[in-house]
Design a protein around this motif. Structure first.
Motif, PDB file in Angstrom:
ATOM      1  N   PHE A 233      30.321  -0.369 -39.471  1.00 47.34           N
ATOM      2  CA  PHE A 233      30.513  -1.657 -40.137  1.00 47.34           C
ATOM      3  C   PHE A 233      30.467  -2.824 -39.167  1.00 47.34           C
ATOM      4  N   GLY A 234      30.292  -2.559 -37.881  1.00 50.64           N
ATOM      5  CA  GLY A 234      30.148  -3.643 -36.919  1.00 50.64           C
ATOM      6  C   GLY A 234      31.305  -3.790 -35.964  1.00 50.64           C
ATOM      7  N   ALA A 235      32.274  -2.908 -36.004  1.00 53.88           N
ATOM      8  CA  ALA A 235      33.414  -2.893 -35.080  1.00 53.88           C
ATOM      9  C   ALA A 235      34.158  -4.226 -35.057  1.00 53.88           C
TER      10      ALA A 235
ATOM     11  N   THR B 135      39.355  -7.206 -41.220  1.00 52.11           N
ATOM     12  CA  THR B 135      38.525  -6.993 -42.393  1.00 52.11           C
ATOM     13  C   THR B 135      38.111  -8.336 -42.973  1.00 52.11           C
ATOM     14  N   LYS B 136      36.848  -8.427 -43.364  1.00 54.94           N
ATOM     15  CA  LYS B 136      36.310  -9.666 -43.924  1.00 54.94           C
ATOM     16  C   LYS B 136      35.713  -9.383 -45.295  1.00 54.94           C
ATOM     17  N   THR B 137      35.817 -10.367 -46.175  1.00 56.27           N
ATOM     18  CA  THR B 137      35.169 -10.257 -47.483  1.00 56.27           C
ATOM     19  C   THR B 137      33.986 -11.203 -47.600  1.00 56.27           C
ATOM     20  N   GLN B 138      33.859 -12.137 -46.651  1.00 55.17           N
ATOM     21  CA  GLN B 138      32.718 -13.046 -46.617  1.00 55.17           C
ATOM     22  C   GLN B 138      32.257 -13.208 -45.180  1.00 55.17           C
TER      23      GLN B 138
ATOM     24  N   VAL C 138      33.225  -6.345 -44.864  1.00 55.45           N
ATOM     25  CA  VAL C 138      33.100  -5.809 -43.509  1.00 55.45           C
ATOM     26  C   VAL C 138      34.440  -5.155 -43.171  1.00 55.45           C
ATOM     27  N   LEU C 139      34.424  -3.844 -43.036  1.00 56.63           N
ATOM     28  CA  LEU C 139      35.642  -3.088 -42.761  1.00 56.63           C
ATOM     29  C   LEU C 139      36.126  -3.372 -41.346  1.00 56.63           C
ATOM     30  N   GLY C 140      37.402  -3.671 -41.222  1.00 58.87           N
ATOM     31  CA  GLY C 140      37.960  -4.016 -39.920  1.00 58.87           C
ATOM     32  C   GLY C 140      38.874  -2.955 -39.362  1.00 58.87           C
TER      33      GLY C 140
END
Length: 86
Positions: free
Chosen positions: A28-30, A34-37, A59-61
């Motif tokens: 998910f990009g490390a 966590t982001k929703t936008q 984006v899972l954090g």
């Protein structure tokens, strides 16, 4: 401390779940949080100018991943402790 077969199985499952969670987080990009936008840069087709716009994207954090890993190891520790006496 010697582990019996059920304890070893729980330990292996916990290790595999931890590894798969970390691989998913890297996929998910490390990101730390966590982001929703996410902010994306777009180009205006008519004027040729670039502008920034928010796009809905999950984006899972690391914050959620660490919570999941903590829960996995808490359950694993409970299983190991429970089967210590049985």
């Amino acid at each position: 401390m010697k582990l019996n077969s059920k304890q070893k199985g729980a330990l292996i499952v916990a290790l595999l779940l931890t590894l798969s969670a970390l691989i998913t987080w890297i996929g998910f990009g490390a990101e730390i949080f966590t982001k929703t936008q996410v902010l994306v840069e777009k180009k205006d087709k008519i004027l040729g100018r670039t502008y920034k716009e928010w796009k809905d994207q999950f984006v899972l954090g690391l914050d959620y991943i660490l919570g999941f890993i903590f829960t996995v190891w808490l359950v694993c520790g409970s299983i190991i402790y429970y089967y210590k006496k049985h």
